[in-house]
Design a protein around this motif. Structure first.
Motif, mmCIF file in Angstrom:
data_model
loop_
_atom_site.group_PDB
_atom_site.id
_atom_site.type_symbol
_atom_site.label_atom_id
_atom_site.label_comp_id
_atom_site.label_asym_id
_atom_site.label_seq_id
_atom_site.Cartn_x
_atom_site.Cartn_y
_atom_site.Cartn_z
ATOM 1 N N GLY A 120 -31.229 14.009 72.288
ATOM 2 C CA GLY A 120 -32.203 13.757 71.246
ATOM 3 C C GLY A 120 -31.509 13.559 69.908
ATOM 4 O O GLY A 120 -30.280 13.656 69.806
ATOM 5 N N GLU A 121 -32.288 13.306 68.864
ATOM 6 C CA GLU A 121 -31.695 12.990 67.564
ATOM 7 C C GLU A 121 -30.843 14.130 67.012
ATOM 8 O O GLU A 121 -29.716 13.916 66.578
ATOM 9 C CB GLU A 121 -32.785 12.633 66.556
ATOM 10 N N ALA A 122 -31.375 15.345 67.030
ATOM 11 C CA ALA A 122 -30.635 16.472 66.460
ATOM 12 C C ALA A 122 -29.345 16.722 67.233
ATOM 13 O O ALA A 122 -28.276 16.924 66.644
ATOM 14 C CB ALA A 122 -31.502 17.733 66.446
ATOM 15 N N ALA A 123 -29.422 16.712 68.556
ATOM 16 C CA ALA A 123 -28.220 16.912 69.374
ATOM 17 C C ALA A 123 -27.251 15.750 69.209
ATOM 18 O O ALA A 123 -26.029 15.944 69.176
ATOM 19 C CB ALA A 123 -28.610 17.062 70.846
ATOM 20 N N GLY A 124 -27.793 14.545 69.085
ATOM 21 C CA GLY A 124 -26.935 13.387 68.851
ATOM 22 C C GLY A 124 -26.206 13.481 67.526
ATOM 23 O O GLY A 124 -25.039 13.091 67.414
ATOM 24 N N ASN A 125 -26.883 14.009 66.521
ATOM 25 C CA ASN A 125 -26.233 14.206 65.228
ATOM 26 C C ASN A 125 -25.075 15.197 65.340
ATOM 27 O O ASN A 125 -24.027 15.024 64.709
ATOM 28 C CB ASN A 125 -27.249 14.716 64.198
ATOM 29 N N GLN A 126 -25.266 16.244 66.134
ATOM 30 C CA GLN A 126 -24.195 17.225 66.312
ATOM 31 C C GLN A 126 -22.990 16.621 67.017
ATOM 32 O O GLN A 126 -21.840 16.961 66.706
ATOM 33 C CB GLN A 126 -24.722 18.426 67.094
ATOM 34 N N ILE A 127 -23.235 15.715 67.937
ATOM 35 C CA ILE A 127 -22.123 15.008 68.577
ATOM 36 C C ILE A 127 -21.359 14.201 67.533
ATOM 37 O O ILE A 127 -20.130 14.202 67.493
ATOM 38 C CB ILE A 127 -22.645 14.092 69.701
ATOM 39 N N GLN A 128 -22.114 13.512 66.675
ATOM 40 C CA GLN A 128 -21.485 12.724 65.614
ATOM 41 C C GLN A 128 -20.677 13.611 64.666
ATOM 42 O O GLN A 128 -19.570 13.261 64.258
ATOM 43 C CB GLN A 128 -22.557 11.960 64.840
ATOM 44 N N VAL A 129 -21.230 14.769 64.323
ATOM 45 C CA VAL A 129 -20.508 15.698 63.444
ATOM 46 C C VAL A 129 -19.166 16.077 64.063
ATOM 47 O O VAL A 129 -18.130 16.089 63.380
ATOM 48 C CB VAL A 129 -21.358 16.961 63.172
ATOM 49 N N GLY A 130 -19.166 16.390 65.357
ATOM 50 C CA GLY A 130 -17.916 16.751 66.018
ATOM 51 C C GLY A 130 -16.888 15.639 65.964
ATOM 52 O O GLY A 130 -15.689 15.883 65.752
ATOM 53 N N VAL A 131 -17.352 14.403 66.143
ATOM 54 C CA VAL A 131 -16.446 13.245 66.080
ATOM 55 C C VAL A 131 -15.841 13.129 64.681
ATOM 56 O O VAL A 131 -14.636 12.904 64.517
ATOM 57 C CB VAL A 131 -17.207 11.962 66.467
ATOM 58 N N GLU A 132 -16.676 13.292 63.660
ATOM 59 C CA GLU A 132 -16.194 13.142 62.287
ATOM 60 C C GLU A 132 -15.247 14.273 61.883
ATOM 61 O O GLU A 132 -14.245 14.046 61.208
ATOM 62 C CB GLU A 132 -17.378 13.087 61.321
ATOM 63 N N LEU A 133 -15.548 15.486 62.311
ATOM 64 C CA LEU A 133 -14.661 16.599 61.971
ATOM 65 C C LEU A 133 -13.308 16.455 62.667
ATOM 66 O O LEU A 133 -12.264 16.790 62.088
ATOM 67 C CB LEU A 133 -15.320 17.929 62.357
ATOM 68 N N GLN A 134 -13.316 15.948 63.890
ATOM 69 C CA GLN A 134 -12.043 15.721 64.555
ATOM 70 C C GLN A 134 -11.222 14.670 63.810
ATOM 71 O O GLN A 134 -10.000 14.816 63.665
ATOM 72 C CB GLN A 134 -12.262 15.278 65.997
ATOM 73 N N ALA A 135 -11.877 13.631 63.297
ATOM 74 C CA ALA A 135 -11.162 12.624 62.518
ATOM 75 C C ALA A 135 -10.598 13.224 61.232
ATOM 76 O O ALA A 135 -9.495 12.872 60.797
ATOM 77 C CB ALA A 135 -12.084 11.440 62.205
ATOM 78 N N ASP A 136 -11.345 14.127 60.607
ATOM 79 C CA ASP A 136 -10.822 14.839 59.428
ATOM 80 C C ASP A 136 -9.564 15.627 59.791
ATOM 81 O O ASP A 136 -8.577 15.638 59.056
ATOM 82 C CB ASP A 136 -11.879 15.796 58.874
ATOM 83 N N CYS A 137 -9.643 16.317 60.925
ATOM 84 C CA CYS A 137 -8.507 17.117 61.372
ATOM 85 C C CYS A 137 -7.299 16.231 61.662
ATOM 86 O O CYS A 137 -6.166 16.558 61.294
ATOM 87 C CB CYS A 137 -8.900 17.914 62.603
ATOM 88 N N TYR A 138 -7.534 15.099 62.312
ATOM 89 C CA TYR A 138 -6.439 14.170 62.587
ATOM 90 C C TYR A 138 -5.805 13.666 61.285
ATOM 91 O O TYR A 138 -4.589 13.436 61.218
ATOM 92 C CB TYR A 138 -6.943 12.990 63.410
ATOM 93 N N ALA A 139 -6.618 13.492 60.251
ATOM 94 C CA ALA A 139 -6.067 13.100 58.950
ATOM 95 C C ALA A 139 -5.121 14.179 58.433
ATOM 96 O O ALA A 139 -4.062 13.879 57.868
ATOM 97 C CB ALA A 139 -7.199 12.852 57.953
ATOM 98 N N GLY A 140 -5.504 15.434 58.625
ATOM 99 C CA GLY A 140 -4.624 16.523 58.220
ATOM 100 C C GLY A 140 -3.343 16.572 59.027
ATOM 101 O O GLY A 140 -2.261 16.847 58.498
ATOM 102 N N VAL A 141 -3.439 16.309 60.333
ATOM 103 C CA VAL A 141 -2.243 16.263 61.185
ATOM 104 C C VAL A 141 -1.279 15.206 60.685
ATOM 105 O O VAL A 141 -0.062 15.434 60.612
ATOM 106 C CB VAL A 141 -2.642 15.990 62.653
ATOM 107 N N TRP A 142 -1.822 14.027 60.353
ATOM 108 C CA TRP A 142 -0.950 12.981 59.799
ATOM 109 C C TRP A 142 -0.234 13.482 58.551
ATOM 110 O O TRP A 142 0.997 13.365 58.434
ATOM 111 C CB TRP A 142 -1.746 11.726 59.457
ATOM 112 N N ALA A 143 -1.004 14.025 57.598
ATOM 113 C CA ALA A 143 -0.416 14.436 56.327
ATOM 114 C C ALA A 143 0.660 15.501 56.526
ATOM 115 O O ALA A 143 1.686 15.502 55.833
ATOM 116 C CB ALA A 143 -1.496 14.948 55.389
#
Length: 296
Positions: free
Chosen positions: A199-222
């Motif tokens: 559903g929409e709320a659960a789908g949003n949480q999936i998206q949040v996880g994807v975005e936070l992982q990308a943030d973390c990967y940015a930190g790994v690069w730095a």
């Protein structure tokens, strides 16, 4: 940050071109609810900042036709570049640095890293995912493995959201590279499939996880980025710049500014605290395995 010249990166300068088409042309694709969701709840300013993710625009026919450059090095598309000398150096330098870090990380895991292209444009441009517009903010297109950015975004990040600095700007690019990593790993496909069942709320949480992982990967690069002399690329104050940017683009902060209220179930990128924590996790660990934020 202390970075090299970036002459070996796949950087394409389209800032002298016109084009781009309409902002949206129909249905979705990967997490296709993302853009209409932001448009309806936050307006253009919210979209500009929350666009610091990946977008799946509808195919408008031949969207990838402009992506004809091959080989490494900066490519100037037809038209006069509108990039400042500083930005002409900075964008390919950041991309080259991410290429070096992730090529090494993939090699250590026994796989091969396929480098993305970074496309700078002004106003609008065609992409493998359809028509891209500056109002979307920086975005990654899984269809052509390109990162797209109108560099005026960095001025908005500084002036409107109080997040200046070269590392804040580099974090934006590195976050999009994080989505490229997810594309190579299959995470984006899994997220698309999981969201289709949710559903929409659960789908949003999936998206949040994807975005936070990308943030973390940015930190790994730095954490692993090197200066031309082989020492650490980060300088005093850089980490603070990045964390300030992560805080400024948290869903709760943007919602509070735009509508005076926070609706956690509508988050698509994570709260300020979550985004800061994800970036900090990557910075402190320097290890992609620590970035287990994705919920797929």
């Amino acid at each position: 940050m202390r970075l090299g010249d970036g002459n070996d990166s796949d950087f394409i300068d389209r800032t002298g071109q016109s084009g781009g088409g309409s902002i949206l042309g129909g249905g979705g694709g990967m997490l296709g609810l993302l853009i209409p969701l932001i448009l309806s709840r936050f307006g253009i300013v919210g979209l500009l900042i929350l666009g610091l993710g990946y977008c799946a625009l509808s195919s408008l026919g031949g969207g990838g036709g402009l992506l004809t450059g091959g080989g490494a090095g900066t490519q100037q598309a037809s038209g006069q570049s509108r990039l400042s000398p500083e930005m002409t150096r900075f964008l390919p330098a950041v991309l080259s640095s991410t290429d070096a870090v992730w090529t090494d990380a993939f090699r250590q895991s026994g796989t091969t890293y396929r480098e993305p292209k970074l496309v700078a444009y002004t106003g609008g441009t065609q992409t493998g995912c359809g028509a891209g517009q500056a109002a979307m903010g920086p975005f990654y297109c899984p269809s052509d493995s390109n990162i797209y950015i109108d560099p005026t975004f960095f001025s908005e990040l500084t002036r409107k959201f109080g997040a200046p600095g070269d590392f804040a700007a580099a974090y934006v690019i590195a976050h999009e590279v994080g989505h490229h990593i997810q594309n190579l790993e299959g995470t984006l496909d899994k997220a698309q499939a999981a969201q289709a069942r949710a559903g929409e709320a659960a789908g949003n949480q999936i998206q949040v996880g994807v975005e936070l992982q990308a943030d973390c990967y940015a930190g790994v690069w730095a954490a692993n980025a090197k200066a031309p002399d082989g020492t650490r690329a980060l300088e005093p104050g850089d980490v603070e710049e990045g964390l300030r940017a992560a805080e400024a683009i948290g869903d709760d902060t943007l919602q509070r500014q735009a509508q005076g209220a926070v609706v956690p179930e509508s988050f698509t990128h994570g709260s300020s605290a979550q985004r800061m924590n994800a970036l900090r996790t990557g910075l402190e660990s320097g290890n992609p395995a620590s970035c287990n934020f994705s919920k797929v």
